[in-house]
Scaffold this active site. Structure first.
Site, PDB file in Angstrom:
ATOM      1  N   HIS A  22     -11.380   1.841   3.034  1.00  0.00           N
ATOM      2  CA  HIS A  22     -10.776   2.543   1.904  1.00  0.00           C
ATOM      3  C   HIS A  22     -11.748   2.846   0.769  1.00  0.00           C
ATOM      4  O   HIS A  22     -11.323   3.092  -0.356  1.00  0.00           O
ATOM      5  CB  HIS A  22      -9.596   1.725   1.356  1.00  0.00           C
ATOM      6  CG  HIS A  22      -8.388   1.792   2.222  1.00  0.00           C
ATOM      7  ND1 HIS A  22      -7.148   1.344   1.819  1.00  0.00           N
ATOM      8  CD2 HIS A  22      -8.219   2.255   3.491  1.00  0.00           C
ATOM      9  CE1 HIS A  22      -6.270   1.527   2.792  1.00  0.00           C
ATOM     10  NE2 HIS A  22      -6.895   2.079   3.814  1.00  0.00           N
ATOM     11  N   LYS A  65      -7.085   2.529  -2.319  1.00  0.00           N
ATOM     12  CA  LYS A  65      -7.696   3.463  -1.382  1.00  0.00           C
ATOM     13  C   LYS A  65      -8.448   4.530  -2.153  1.00  0.00           C
ATOM     14  O   LYS A  65      -8.053   4.881  -3.285  1.00  0.00           O
ATOM     15  CB  LYS A  65      -6.634   4.110  -0.484  1.00  0.00           C
ATOM     16  CG  LYS A  65      -7.205   4.860   0.717  1.00  0.00           C
ATOM     17  CD  LYS A  65      -6.103   5.177   1.726  1.00  0.00           C
ATOM     18  CE  LYS A  65      -6.712   5.792   2.984  1.00  0.00           C
ATOM     19  NZ  LYS A  65      -5.701   6.010   4.042  1.00  0.00           N
ATOM     20  N   HIS A 105      -8.690  -6.412   4.677  1.00  0.00           N
ATOM     21  CA  HIS A 105      -8.354  -5.630   5.855  1.00  0.00           C
ATOM     22  C   HIS A 105      -9.673  -5.181   6.463  1.00  0.00           C
ATOM     23  O   HIS A 105     -10.374  -4.353   5.888  1.00  0.00           O
ATOM     24  CB  HIS A 105      -7.484  -4.423   5.501  1.00  0.00           C
ATOM     25  CG  HIS A 105      -6.032  -4.735   5.416  1.00  0.00           C
ATOM     26  ND1 HIS A 105      -5.059  -3.779   5.242  1.00  0.00           N
ATOM     27  CD2 HIS A 105      -5.366  -5.922   5.512  1.00  0.00           C
ATOM     28  CE1 HIS A 105      -3.868  -4.362   5.215  1.00  0.00           C
ATOM     29  NE2 HIS A 105      -4.038  -5.647   5.371  1.00  0.00           N
ATOM     30  N   ASP A 116      -9.699  -3.170   1.705  1.00  0.00           N
ATOM     31  CA  ASP A 116      -9.746  -2.611   3.053  1.00  0.00           C
ATOM     32  C   ASP A 116     -11.109  -1.954   3.237  1.00  0.00           C
ATOM     33  O   ASP A 116     -11.500  -1.081   2.464  1.00  0.00           O
ATOM     34  CB  ASP A 116      -8.627  -1.590   3.239  1.00  0.00           C
ATOM     35  CG  ASP A 116      -8.521  -1.075   4.670  1.00  0.00           C
ATOM     36  OD1 ASP A 116      -9.539  -0.606   5.209  1.00  0.00           O
ATOM     37  OD2 ASP A 116      -7.418  -1.141   5.235  1.00  0.00           O
ATOM     38  N   ASP A 174     -11.753   7.065   6.406  1.00  0.00           N
ATOM     39  CA  ASP A 174     -10.892   5.950   6.785  1.00  0.00           C
ATOM     40  C   ASP A 174     -10.295   6.196   8.165  1.00  0.00           C
ATOM     41  O   ASP A 174      -9.097   6.419   8.321  1.00  0.00           O
ATOM     42  CB  ASP A 174      -9.788   5.784   5.735  1.00  0.00           C
ATOM     43  CG  ASP A 174      -8.858   4.630   6.054  1.00  0.00           C
ATOM     44  OD1 ASP A 174      -9.328   3.659   6.665  1.00  0.00           O
ATOM     45  OD2 ASP A 174      -7.673   4.708   5.698  1.00  0.00           O
ATOM     46  N   GLU A 202      -3.035  -3.025  -2.491  1.00  0.00           N
ATOM     47  CA  GLU A 202      -4.145  -2.457  -1.721  1.00  0.00           C
ATOM     48  C   GLU A 202      -4.505  -1.067  -2.226  1.00  0.00           C
ATOM     49  O   GLU A 202      -3.652  -0.183  -2.301  1.00  0.00           O
ATOM     50  CB  GLU A 202      -3.767  -2.404  -0.240  1.00  0.00           C
ATOM     51  CG  GLU A 202      -4.831  -1.788   0.651  1.00  0.00           C
ATOM     52  CD  GLU A 202      -4.404  -1.746   2.107  1.00  0.00           C
ATOM     53  OE1 GLU A 202      -5.151  -1.164   2.921  1.00  0.00           O
ATOM     54  OE2 GLU A 202      -3.323  -2.287   2.436  1.00  0.00           O
ATOM     55  N   ASP A 234     -10.515   4.079  10.842  1.00  0.00           N
ATOM     56  CA  ASP A 234      -9.949   2.861  11.433  1.00  0.00           C
ATOM     57  C   ASP A 234     -10.340   2.650  12.884  1.00  0.00           C
ATOM     58  O   ASP A 234      -9.484   2.468  13.752  1.00  0.00           O
ATOM     59  CB  ASP A 234      -8.424   2.885  11.292  1.00  0.00           C
ATOM     60  CG  ASP A 234      -7.986   2.788   9.841  1.00  0.00           C
ATOM     61  OD1 ASP A 234      -8.352   1.807   9.195  1.00  0.00           O
ATOM     62  OD2 ASP A 234      -7.300   3.702   9.358  1.00  0.00           O
ATOM     63  N   TRP A 284       0.858  -1.181   0.000  1.00  0.00           N
ATOM     64  CA  TRP A 284       0.000   0.000   0.000  1.00  0.00           C
ATOM     65  C   TRP A 284       0.893   1.230   0.000  1.00  0.00           C
ATOM     66  O   TRP A 284       1.846   1.322   0.774  1.00  0.00           O
ATOM     67  CB  TRP A 284      -0.909   0.051   1.225  1.00  0.00           C
ATOM     68  CG  TRP A 284      -1.692   1.343   1.284  1.00  0.00           C
ATOM     69  CD1 TRP A 284      -2.824   1.653   0.592  1.00  0.00           C
ATOM     70  CD2 TRP A 284      -1.360   2.510   2.048  1.00  0.00           C
ATOM     71  NE1 TRP A 284      -3.228   2.938   0.876  1.00  0.00           N
ATOM     72  CE2 TRP A 284      -2.340   3.483   1.772  1.00  0.00           C
ATOM     73  CE3 TRP A 284      -0.325   2.829   2.928  1.00  0.00           C
ATOM     74  CZ2 TRP A 284      -2.327   4.752   2.350  1.00  0.00           C
ATOM     75  CZ3 TRP A 284      -0.298   4.091   3.512  1.00  0.00           C
ATOM     76  CH2 TRP A 284      -1.301   5.037   3.216  1.00  0.00           C
ATOM     77  N   ASP A 318      -7.187  -4.106  10.392  1.00  0.00           N
ATOM     78  CA  ASP A 318      -6.460  -2.847  10.205  1.00  0.00           C
ATOM     79  C   ASP A 318      -7.232  -1.722  10.872  1.00  0.00           C
ATOM     80  O   ASP A 318      -8.088  -1.091  10.267  1.00  0.00           O
ATOM     81  CB  ASP A 318      -6.260  -2.556   8.718  1.00  0.00           C
ATOM     82  CG  ASP A 318      -5.345  -1.357   8.482  1.00  0.00           C
ATOM     83  OD1 ASP A 318      -4.896  -0.752   9.469  1.00  0.00           O
ATOM     84  OD2 ASP A 318      -5.086  -1.027   7.316  1.00  0.00           O
TER      85      ASP A 318
END
Length: 426
Positions: free
Chosen positions: A254, A220, A278, A251, A286, A218, A288, A179, A318
């Site tokens: 993302h 985003k 993820h 993810d 994002d 990955e 998390d 990433w 993640d």
């Protein structure tokens, strides 16, 4: 109700709870090392940019050394049923040396491999393309400066070699997930040039086939400081993964908040051999957050089981939250992923498919809603009991014992582990 009674209730629906428990025991989840120290790492910091990486909060107990991080991880694993993995970033080297990222070698991570052998867990790996002076422009593999691109290409090559050696040492393939934070804060003139540079850099990084590891890319949607254009978009990496045969990492944080990430699984699985997940919880962006047992996670697990993708998907986590106990975050997030998988494994998909194929959407909806009332919690409690892991108030007591102290967690009797289920066959 108790397990025996709950087992009988599920049996009336044609669901074998014993089979579900056995299968859940074999599903490894790759916990992410960076939750334990707020994505700081253990190398001298040389840049001002975090590449859009931002942990908020200052709860006591951040791991300051590799030994402290490993102790925290051991405690977390001791609270989680089943056998799992660790996802390690390149910035988490354990060495007295201070190599720059284009000079890292396997020996700088050997203590992690030795520890993983002791714990009988697998390791996954990631090149670190952020928090470095050569990432301060928010451009790395797509930078116009050939010298900067070459630096990051060499970093990527070395992480692949390290991942291959990790996989060989542990006897389970190591996923090396790529990433990059590359992008522009304001509207660029030439998106194509940046994406062409990224593709060429990736091609140089991945040119040598290696055993013992698998490459993943990955995407985003955007990040802090790259709101106008992210070079490695979903479309870019979807096409790249299909053409080059890499894993595609999806993810959950993302994408746009209105996108259903679970819906993408069956779509991309028709064109890809294997997938990396993820699992995260975005809140407006994002951000998390620690994952909850919410609709997003339940739907993701539903798709993995319904589409028969468990054998083709690596599940990783993640998120990073420094407002709460970092070890508790690992435990809560991983267990919630397991709970979602268990719910999916306990779903009577055969009966639901029969109704759907017959276009009997009324029966499909009725069954889906009535099934929500079944005693799932009793099956989860039995799963924890068989794994000799705490549950309910017992879990809360264990987490409370370390949540407000800097001292390393007490490692109770829970650490007896075996390698089975750690992804050795993947």
């Amino acid at each position: 109700m108790g397990y025996d009674s709950a087992r009988d209730v599920f049996a009336e629906w044609g669901v074998d709870t014993e089979a579900a428990i056995r299968q859940l025991t074999t599903i490894p989840i790759s916990m992410h090392c960076w939750q334990g120290d707020d994505v700081v790492g253990f190398e001298p910091k040389t840049g001002t940019s975090g590449g859009g990486i931002q942990a908020t909060g200052n709860h006591p107990g951040r791991a300051r050394t590799p030994d402290e991080l490993r102790a925290d991880l051991e405690f977390a694993y001791a609270m989680i049923p089943g056998k799992h993995r660790l996802n390690l970033h390149a910035m988490y080297m354990d060495t007295d040396e201070a190599p720059d990222r284009d000079a890292i070698e396997y020996r700088h991570f050997a203590p992690w491999v030795d520890w993983a052998m002791e714990q009988a867990i697998g390791l996954d790996f990631n090149p670190t393309f952020f928090a470095h002076e050569k990432a301060d422009d928010n451009l790395t593999l797509s930078h116009p400066d050939q010298g900067i691109r070459d630096f990051w290409i060499e970093h990527g090559r070395r992480t692949r070699e390290i991942a291959a050696q990790i996989g060989a040492a542990l006897g389970t393939p190591c996923i090396n997930n790529i990433w990059v934070p590359d992008g522009y804060k304001d509207i660029p003139v030439d998106r194509m040039a940046a994406r062409a540079r990224l593709e060429a850099s990736l091609n140089e990084m991945l040119v040598q086939p290696l055993s013992g590891m698998r490459d993943a890319v990955e995407s985003k949607l955007f990040g802090i400081g790259v709101e106008a254009c992210t070079v490695g978009s979903h479309e870019f990496y979807l096409g790249y993964a299909i053409r080059k045969g890499t894993l595609l990492c999806l993810d959950m944080g993302h994408f746009h908040p209105t996108e259903n990430i679970a819906d993408k699984l069956s779509a991309v699985a028709l064109s890809l051999d294997k997938i990396l997940l993820h699992v995260s919880r975005p809140m407006r962006w994002d951000s998390d957050h620690v994952i909850l047992l919410n609709d997003d996670i339940l739907t993701m697990a539903h798709e993995l089981v319904s589409a028969d993708l468990l054998g083709r998907t690596r599940i990783g986590l993640d998120f990073f939250d420094a407002t709460i106990s970092r070890t508790a975050a690992w435990v809560i997030g991983t267990r919630n992923m397991q709970k979602a998988l268990l719910r999916a494994l306990l779903t009577p998909f055969d009966r639901l498919r029969q109704a759907e194929t017959a276009l009997d959407f009324t029966t499909r909806l009725t069954m889906t809603e009535e099934f929500k009332d079944l005693p799932f919690g009793d099956i989860w409690s039995e799963f924890c009991r068989r794994s000799d892991r705490p549950n309910g108030l017992g879990l809360i007591r264990e987490l409370d014992s370390v949540s407000s102290s800097r001292c390393r967690p007490r490692l109770g009797p829970f650490l007896t582990r075996r390698a089975e289920g750690a992804g050795a066959e993947w």
